[in-house]
Enzyme design. Structure first.
Site, short mmCIF file in Angstrom:
data_model
loop_
_atom_site.label_atom_id
_atom_site.label_comp_id
_atom_site.label_asym_id
_atom_site.label_seq_id
_atom_site.Cartn_x
_atom_site.Cartn_y
_atom_site.Cartn_z
N ALA A 33 0.91 -1.07 0.05
CA ALA A 33 -0.06 -0.35 0.10
C ALA A 33 0.82 1.33 -0.05
O ALA A 33 0.78 2.27 0.87
CB ALA A 33 -1.05 0.02 1.32
N VAL B 256 5.30 -4.21 -3.95
CA VAL B 256 6.19 -4.37 -2.69
C VAL B 256 7.34 -3.23 -3.08
O VAL B 256 7.80 -3.24 -4.51
CB VAL B 256 6.47 -5.62 -2.14
CG1 VAL B 256 5.32 -6.29 -1.79
CG2 VAL B 256 7.40 -6.22 -3.13
N THR C 187 11.40 -2.51 -3.80
CA THR C 187 12.43 -3.16 -4.51
C THR C 187 13.76 -2.18 -4.18
O THR C 187 14.04 -1.60 -5.32
CB THR C 187 12.10 -3.54 -6.04
OG1 THR C 187 11.76 -2.35 -6.66
CG2 THR C 187 11.09 -4.67 -6.03
N SER D 115 5.54 -3.39 -9.27
CA SER D 115 6.89 -2.64 -8.86
C SER D 115 7.93 -2.67 -10.04
O SER D 115 7.89 -3.78 -10.76
CB SER D 115 7.47 -2.94 -7.50
OG SER D 115 6.75 -4.37 -7.13
N CYS E 298 12.72 6.35 -7.88
CA CYS E 298 12.90 5.34 -9.35
C CYS E 298 14.08 5.60 -10.06
O CYS E 298 14.80 4.69 -10.40
CB CYS E 298 11.78 5.66 -10.49
SG CYS E 298 10.27 5.05 -9.61
C1 UDX Z 1 9.48 9.16 -12.32
C2 UDX Z 1 8.85 9.07 -13.78
O1 UDX Z 1 8.52 10.27 -14.45
C3 UDX Z 1 7.75 8.19 -13.86
O2 UDX Z 1 7.14 7.89 -14.86
C4 UDX Z 1 7.84 6.51 -13.24
O3 UDX Z 1 6.81 6.07 -13.00
C5 UDX Z 1 8.50 6.95 -11.66
O4 UDX Z 1 9.77 7.84 -11.75
P1 UDX Z 1 9.06 10.50 -10.23
O5 UDX Z 1 10.09 10.22 -9.79
O6 UDX Z 1 7.79 10.25 -9.28
O7 UDX Z 1 8.50 9.72 -11.66
O8 UDX Z 1 9.04 12.32 -10.54
P2 UDX Z 1 9.64 12.99 -11.81
O9 UDX Z 1 8.66 13.94 -12.20
O10 UDX Z 1 9.77 12.02 -13.14
O11 UDX Z 1 10.99 13.77 -11.20
C6 UDX Z 1 11.96 13.09 -11.08
C7 UDX Z 1 12.99 14.01 -10.55
O12 UDX Z 1 13.54 14.57 -11.68
C8 UDX Z 1 12.58 14.92 -9.64
O13 UDX Z 1 13.46 15.29 -8.70
C9 UDX Z 1 12.37 16.32 -10.48
O14 UDX Z 1 12.41 17.47 -9.62
C10 UDX Z 1 13.31 16.14 -11.50
N1 UDX Z 1 13.31 16.75 -12.70
C11 UDX Z 1 12.17 16.42 -13.52
C12 UDX Z 1 14.15 17.66 -13.26
O15 UDX Z 1 14.98 18.18 -12.54
N2 UDX Z 1 14.04 18.30 -14.27
C13 UDX Z 1 12.99 17.85 -15.28
O16 UDX Z 1 12.92 18.75 -16.24
C14 UDX Z 1 11.96 17.03 -14.44
P1 ADP Z 2 6.41 2.10 -4.01
O1 ADP Z 2 7.05 3.67 -4.17
O2 ADP Z 2 6.93 1.25 -5.12
O3 ADP Z 2 5.07 1.96 -3.89
P2 ADP Z 2 6.66 1.92 -1.06
O4 ADP Z 2 8.02 1.84 -0.54
O5 ADP Z 2 5.75 3.00 -0.92
O6 ADP Z 2 6.91 1.61 -2.72
O7 ADP Z 2 5.42 0.81 -0.73
C1 ADP Z 2 5.78 -0.58 -0.78
C2 ADP Z 2 4.98 -1.21 0.24
O8 ADP Z 2 5.04 -2.64 0.16
C3 ADP Z 2 5.33 -0.94 1.91
O9 ADP Z 2 4.34 -0.23 2.15
C4 ADP Z 2 5.52 -2.30 2.45
O10 ADP Z 2 5.07 -2.53 3.60
C5 ADP Z 2 4.81 -3.25 1.44
N1 ADP Z 2 5.16 -4.75 1.54
C6 ADP Z 2 6.67 -5.06 1.49
N2 ADP Z 2 6.60 -6.47 1.39
C7 ADP Z 2 5.40 -6.67 1.60
C8 ADP Z 2 4.55 -8.17 1.71
N3 ADP Z 2 5.39 -9.32 1.75
N4 ADP Z 2 3.26 -8.06 2.02
C9 ADP Z 2 2.76 -6.99 2.38
N5 ADP Z 2 3.27 -5.58 1.83
C10 ADP Z 2 4.72 -5.85 1.68
#
Ligand code: UDX
Ligand code: ADP
Ligand code: UDX
EC number: 1.1.1.22
Length: 484
Positions: A9, A86, A88, A127, A272
């Site tokens: 979640a 979950v 990673t 994930s 990411c």
């Molecule tokens: C990213 C991907 O965009 C998304 O598709 C994927 O599922 C998860 O990773 P996120 O990390 O949530 O999403 O945000 P994003 O808007 O991509 O920004 C990532 C980082 O890059 C931030 O720190 C942002 O400030 C920075 N950024 C983004 C820049 O510095 N310049 C830009 O032009 C765009």
């Molecule tokens: P993301 O940004 O990919 O959504 P998060 O760290 O926010 O990652 O969320 C991953 C969630 O998965 C955490 O809340 C963690 O407690 C949960 N989790 C990890 N392993 C298990 C498991 N075996 N069963 C249920 N929940 C799990």
């Protein structure tokens, strides 16, 4: 009634399932997590993550066809379609430390699914995972399965934090990878039917499992590469007098390049980009593709360089020392409209300034004090040299040098310098005259997000630095880096 269950979640599982529940009133969606406090928060008025528009979506469905539960096994056993979302993280020890994805949580989720299932299921990888994880998961699920059939799909999520609800409502595309067998195709169709309730069919792309898994890593690597490319240009702009915003505008007008994601910054963060690139690097190395691995490593190196360069600008501009000086840090989250601090540039910048004995006063509208202190107290993990854990500061010392405050005026009062590290809209609207009047002179402002109006601030009297912009004469006359 189709029953969907999502394991995990978090930032991905929570919003994604909320959107499925909103768009598919006839589907029952249960989100489960082993973290009981997280589930309790999802069931309360204070959701565990801040995301614009999320509260409304959750409120519209919770208790009707959207449920959050810590009773993981019961809901897993009940489901027809299981999403696995979950965490990673990058491995911090052992084989592949610093780069490879740690699949401990994934594997334990897969083993639990195998143990509790009594009916056939579609298991969806949500994930980001290394390419070929599906194959490993298939093996775990299909050993000791008592005749139960599992189909594995890869359905990577592309939502960005801060815009998750919009991204989920109108995705550029939905990717579904699966086995090219009749059973695999049936499973792909079943998941496609869920998304087709609100996503136009031509945006739902199906492909083989490995292409889907790799597409997610490739998309994030190429997005991060764009930012490192423009950030590398920003250094050259500062050295030559060019303006990175103008350069980005000119480059982005080429329809082959496109204008989005070319904002120079103090560095990208988030859960990411770095993780997925390092994962990609590790996969390349495992396949003997050293040149390809080195190419992608460079994207992360430039990001580290950009953060270090920013710290050097601050220190060198302020007479080569920030020791004992109060520096206001405006923004700690890795981007605006989120409270998430994972891999935030602010963490490394603050570490750098603390290393020079600065006193930091930090304000972020969405990040709690406890989170900031936790982030700053953690050892710095050097991804390229995973055996060298760098302890920047004794955690007990952190609280002596860092204060977390609840507004920007308090943070900047009596400060020598201000660093803007997140592009929160409210930082554009601040009364900078009031801020200037409350600061030591000369008053410096270092904008890591290019949000300030440089001319207006210079008129007030500030010495300004913006990423990739022509340098203030005051800044220009100083060396870009302190002599080593
Ligand atoms: C990213 C991907 O965009 C998304 O598709 C994927 O599922 C998860 O990773 P996120 O990390 O949530 O999403 O945000 P994003 O808007 O991509 O920004 C990532 C980082 O890059 C931030 O720190 C942002 O400030 C920075 N950024 C983004 C820049 O510095 N310049 C830009 O032009 C765009
Ligand atoms: P993301 O940004 O990919 O959504 P998060 O760290 O926010 O990652 O969320 C991953 C969630 O998965 C955490 O809340 C963690 O407690 C949960 N989790 C990890 N392993 C298990 C498991 N075996 N069963 C249920 N929940 C799990
Ligand atoms: C390029 C720029 O496109 C143009 O804007 C600039 O003014 C001059 O340089 P040009 O070299 O004529 O133009 O051709 P271009 O279409 O850009 O192709 C350059 C090379 O890249 C070719 O060898 C082409 O085959 C290759 N290429 C292009 C790829 O391998 N893959 C692609 O997706 C695109």
């Amino acid at each position: 009634m189709v029953k969907i269950c999502c394991i995990g979640a978090g930032y991905v599982g929570g919003p994604t399932m909320a959107m499925i529940a909103l768009k598919c009133p006839d589907i029952q969606v249960v989100v489960v997590d082993i973290a009981v406090p997280r589930i309790n928060a999802w069931n309360s008025d204070n959701l565990p993550i801040f995301e614009p528009g999320l509260d409304e979506v959750v409120k519209a469905c919770r208790g009707k066809n959207l449920f959050f539960s810590a009773d993981v096994e019961r809901h897993v056993a009940d489901a027809d379609i299981l999403f696995v979302s979950v965490n990673t993280p990058t491995k911090t020890q052992g084989l592949g430390a610093g780069k490879a994805a740690d699949l401990t949580y994934w594997e334990s989720a897969a083993r639990m699914i195998a143990d509790v299932s009594k009916t056939d299921k579609i298991v969806v990888e949500k994930s980001t995972v290394p390419v070929k994880t599906a194959e490993a998961i298939e093996k775990i699920l299909n050993v000791n399965h008592n005749g139960i059939k599992f189909q594995i799909l890869s359905n990577p999520e592309f939502l960005a934090e801060g815009t998750a609800i919009e991204d989920l409502k109108c995705p550029d595309r939905v990717l579904i990878g699966g086995r090219e067998t009749p059973e695999g195709k049936k499973a792909i169709q079943a998941l496609k039917d869920v998304y087709a309730r609100w996503v136009p069919e031509d945006r739902i792309i199906t492909m083989n499992l490995w292409s889907a898994e790799l597409s997610k890593l490739a998309a994030n690597a190429i997005l991060a590469q764009r930012i490192s490319s423009i950030n590398a240009m920003s250094a050259l702009c500062e050295a030559t007098g060019a303006d990175v915003t103008q350069v980005a505008h000119a480059v982005g007008k080429d329809s082959r390049v496109g204008s989005r994601f070319l904002n120079a910054s103090v560095g990208y963060g988030g859960s990411c980009f770095q993780k997925d690139i390092l994962n990609l690097v590790y996969i390349c190395e495992c396949n003997g593709l050293t040149e390809v691995a080195n190419y992608w490593k460079q994207v992360v190196h430039i990001n580290d360089y950009q953060k270090a360069r920013f710290v050097k600008r601050v220190v060198s501009s302020m007479f080569n020392t920030v020791s004992g000086k109060k520096i206001a840090i405006l923004g700690f989250a890795f981007k605006k409209d989120t409270g998430d601090t994972r891999e935030a540039a602010a963490i490394d910048v603050c570490h750098g300034l603390l290393g020079d004995n600065a006193k930091l006063s930090i304000y972020d509208p969405q990040v709690a004090e406890s989170q900031i202190l936790k982030d700053l107290s953690m050892n710095k993990f050097d991804w390229d040299h995973p055996l060298h854990l760098q302890q920047y500061m004794d955690p007990s010392e952190i609280s002596k040098s860092v204060s977390v405050v609840s507004d920007a005026y308090e943070a900047t009062k009596g400060a020598h310098g201000v660093c803007i590290l997140t592009e929160w809209d409210e930082f554009k609207e601040l009364d900078y005259k009031r801020i200037y009047d409350g600061m030591h002179k000369p008053a410096f402002i270092f904008d890591g997000r290019n949000v300030i109006d440089v001319d207006a601030l210079r008129k007030i009297g500030f010495i300004t630095y913006s990423i990739g912009k022509p340098l203030d004469p005051w800044v220009k006359d100083l060396p870009a880096a302190p002599p080593s």
